[in-house]
Design a protein around this motif. Sequence first.
Motif, short mmCIF file in Angstrom:
data_model
loop_
_atom_site.label_atom_id
_atom_site.label_comp_id
_atom_site.label_asym_id
_atom_site.label_seq_id
_atom_site.Cartn_x
_atom_site.Cartn_y
_atom_site.Cartn_z
N HIS A 34 -48.23 -42.44 26.49
CA HIS A 34 -47.32 -42.63 25.36
C HIS A 34 -46.93 -44.08 25.16
O HIS A 34 -46.11 -44.39 24.28
N ARG A 35 -47.52 -44.94 25.96
CA ARG A 35 -47.31 -46.39 25.82
C ARG A 35 -45.83 -46.74 25.78
O ARG A 35 -45.32 -47.46 24.91
N VAL A 36 -45.10 -46.18 26.76
CA VAL A 36 -43.66 -46.41 26.84
C VAL A 36 -43.42 -47.89 27.10
O VAL A 36 -44.03 -48.50 27.98
N THR A 37 -42.50 -48.47 26.33
CA THR A 37 -42.19 -49.89 26.49
C THR A 37 -40.89 -50.13 27.25
O THR A 37 -40.77 -51.09 28.00
N VAL A 38 -39.90 -49.27 27.03
CA VAL A 38 -38.61 -49.40 27.72
C VAL A 38 -38.32 -48.08 28.42
O VAL A 38 -38.32 -47.02 27.79
N TRP A 39 -38.07 -48.16 29.73
CA TRP A 39 -37.91 -46.97 30.56
C TRP A 39 -36.58 -47.05 31.29
O TRP A 39 -36.30 -48.02 32.00
N TYR A 40 -35.74 -46.02 31.09
CA TYR A 40 -34.42 -45.95 31.73
C TYR A 40 -34.41 -44.71 32.61
O TYR A 40 -34.51 -43.59 32.11
N THR A 41 -34.30 -44.91 33.92
CA THR A 41 -34.43 -43.79 34.84
C THR A 41 -33.43 -43.93 35.98
O THR A 41 -32.49 -44.73 35.91
N ALA A 42 -33.61 -43.14 37.02
CA ALA A 42 -32.65 -43.08 38.12
C ALA A 42 -33.28 -43.56 39.42
O ALA A 42 -34.49 -43.43 39.63
N PRO A 43 -32.46 -44.11 40.33
CA PRO A 43 -33.00 -44.55 41.62
C PRO A 43 -33.72 -43.45 42.39
O PRO A 43 -34.73 -43.72 43.04
N THR A 44 -33.23 -42.22 42.32
CA THR A 44 -33.91 -41.12 43.02
C THR A 44 -35.35 -40.99 42.56
O THR A 44 -36.27 -40.84 43.38
N ALA A 45 -35.56 -41.03 41.25
CA ALA A 45 -36.91 -40.91 40.72
C ALA A 45 -37.78 -42.08 41.16
O ALA A 45 -38.94 -41.90 41.55
N LEU A 46 -37.22 -43.27 41.13
CA LEU A 46 -37.98 -44.45 41.54
C LEU A 46 -38.34 -44.39 43.02
O LEU A 46 -39.44 -44.76 43.42
N ARG A 47 -37.42 -43.88 43.83
CA ARG A 47 -37.72 -43.76 45.26
C ARG A 47 -38.82 -42.73 45.50
O ARG A 47 -39.65 -42.88 46.41
N VAL A 103 -37.67 -52.13 32.54
CA VAL A 103 -37.33 -50.94 33.33
C VAL A 103 -35.89 -51.10 33.81
O VAL A 103 -35.52 -52.14 34.36
N ALA A 104 -35.09 -50.07 33.57
CA ALA A 104 -33.69 -50.09 33.99
C ALA A 104 -33.37 -48.82 34.73
O ALA A 104 -34.05 -47.80 34.60
N SER A 105 -32.29 -48.87 35.52
CA SER A 105 -31.94 -47.74 36.36
C SER A 105 -30.43 -47.60 36.45
O SER A 105 -29.69 -48.59 36.42
N VAL A 106 -29.97 -46.35 36.58
CA VAL A 106 -28.55 -46.08 36.77
C VAL A 106 -28.40 -44.71 37.40
O VAL A 106 -29.31 -43.89 37.35
N GLY A 107 -27.26 -44.45 38.01
CA GLY A 107 -26.96 -43.12 38.52
C GLY A 107 -26.45 -43.10 39.94
O GLY A 107 -25.74 -42.18 40.34
N GLU A 108 -26.81 -44.10 40.73
CA GLU A 108 -26.41 -44.17 42.13
C GLU A 108 -26.86 -45.54 42.66
O GLU A 108 -27.51 -46.29 41.94
N PRO A 109 -26.50 -45.87 43.91
CA PRO A 109 -26.92 -47.18 44.42
C PRO A 109 -28.43 -47.40 44.34
O PRO A 109 -29.21 -46.52 44.72
N LEU A 110 -28.82 -48.54 43.84
CA LEU A 110 -30.24 -48.89 43.73
C LEU A 110 -30.59 -49.86 44.85
O LEU A 110 -30.08 -50.99 44.90
N ASN A 111 -31.45 -49.42 45.74
CA ASN A 111 -31.85 -50.25 46.88
C ASN A 111 -32.56 -51.51 46.41
O ASN A 111 -33.37 -51.47 45.50
N PRO A 112 -32.30 -52.65 47.07
CA PRO A 112 -33.04 -53.85 46.72
C PRO A 112 -34.56 -53.65 46.82
O PRO A 112 -35.31 -54.23 46.03
N GLU A 113 -34.99 -52.81 47.78
CA GLU A 113 -36.42 -52.57 47.92
C GLU A 113 -37.03 -52.00 46.65
O GLU A 113 -38.18 -52.28 46.31
N VAL A 114 -36.26 -51.19 45.94
CA VAL A 114 -36.78 -50.57 44.72
C VAL A 114 -36.96 -51.62 43.63
O VAL A 114 -37.92 -51.57 42.85
#
Length: 605
Positions: free
Chosen positions: A311-324, A345-356
Amino acid sequence: MSAGTQRSTRWPVITKDTGSLRVKPNLADYEAERAAFTWDGVRRALAGLPGSGGLNIAYEAVDRHAAGHLAGTEALRFVRADGSIRSLTYAGLAGDTDRFASVLRTLGIGRGDRVFSLLGRSPELYTAVLGTFKNASVFCPLFSAFGPEPVRQRLYLGSGRALITTRALYRKKVAPIRDSLPELRFVLLVDAEGNPEPGTLDLAGLLQAAPPDQPIAATQPEDMALLHFTSGTTGTPKGAIHVHDAVTAHYATGYFALDLHPDDIYWCTADPGWVTGTSYGIIAPLVHGVTAVVDEEELDVDRWYRILAEHRVTVWYTAPTALRMLMKAGAEKAAGYDLSALRFVASVGEPLNPEVVLWGRDVLGLPVHDNWWQTETGGIMIANYAATPIRPGSMGRPLPGIEAALVARDANGTPVIQDGEARLVTGPGAVGELALRPGWPSMFRGYLNDEERYRRCFAGGWYLTGDLATRDEDGYFWFVGRGDDVIKSSGHLIGPFEVESCLMEHPAVAEAGVIGVPDPVAGEVVKAFVELRPGPEPSEELRLDIIGFARKRLGPAVAPRLLDFTTNLPKTRSGKILRRLLKSRELGLPEGDLSTLEPAVGERS
């Protein structure tokens, strides 16, 4: 919501070469933008209700686009389980939402009446949200994984007049508690297929008979539009009230924090049962006239990569759990997909680890931009921006129009107020309670039927968030910890009191204490400590039975995954369970001040 972990000097600052960015960032000069910013300036970018001088979220998100050059542009692109697509243009969405508003009027549901949803990410949910706004009614989304008791409690507290749901969800979660909800007059099934359940209505049939092109009800900026329930550590869930003027903040934060541009294909993975899925899965992208992708299924690593690529997504807003979870699947998974369209790419919902953050840079080709906000703030308050450096682990800096500070707390955790003003904490590394100066448009206007609880959120000229943070010498904020016991698991906010109350309904349970324990994927998972009634003995069979009982009542997202038996829960002398002490003992941390502890404290068995 929550942001990243505390600052660590071993994580390098990620600088940006703005000249190499594919699209010129909306916020190019942070300090200049803050200095020039006004909320009235943002309001001038919106249309307002024609002829009335009012403001309506649905008009700004749909109808003004449908009346112009974006009429034929995809507004919502739904990806079904089999990968097939159903799209709604802005013109089509305008017609569908008009019909939904007409259905509400026909049923006698009017201004200020509460309309609830218990749905997955289906087209009917999005139509219901926006159609409710058009009718000047108030929308309240429920998470479809809730069990019957959380559904009942919220419908009761919110005086729900109408509920939109499916046949299966109605049978499982609503029919058993329907008799306890005398104010719930109408249940509209989206899949009745001409044969609704007893006591329900066929929404599709009603929509087919409803006239399109109905006028939007005249709403004013301060008219109530949304009711979002958020769990606390004690008492019942709180209904946070948001008004139509919140769309002003959704527009501004979509512009600055998510860097939305007209040609973007945008994907917010949050469920609209939570505030992120409403504010940034529906309102913000539509107000900007972009195309929003909606995946009707749950997280699957290959599926998500496929959606991003196809779908050629250009802006993605998701959660740290999903990224982990994507991290856990390995970089080779991402290598099999063309993610070249992604630019932010942006994230919200809980602490985001620097590793992510760094994993995003190395695997996705883009760092992950953390941001921070709450149900009560209604929109993003602090963020990392497209053109500014990222300090991995930091939640970022306040948005234009947002004034943030750290309020000093005394030894009891109470904000320090001197001569009516909050005493602020200054200096790099100093810890204080994160506070915001009231007045932004998406700020909640109250807790439904609980003015005293709302009043306690403000002191000394500030809104007190309950989160502890530090601020570095360059104005970046760093999350330290929460001032209460709310558990954040896979992006969901879980109130311990709600879980404990359910556990105590099990015939073998006398008392229960609930905490969150760290989990590498979910951030935290719910763990319960249970005291048994006289007679039952601890056993693996009983443990599984209690967990299963809670899952049936609360749903798997809220129920405990772990459970220990105990003979004596630690309590204060007034009888309040010390969750802090439970957590300290579970994690092997210092137990802190025990002066208020009940004299006789047993050990866990």
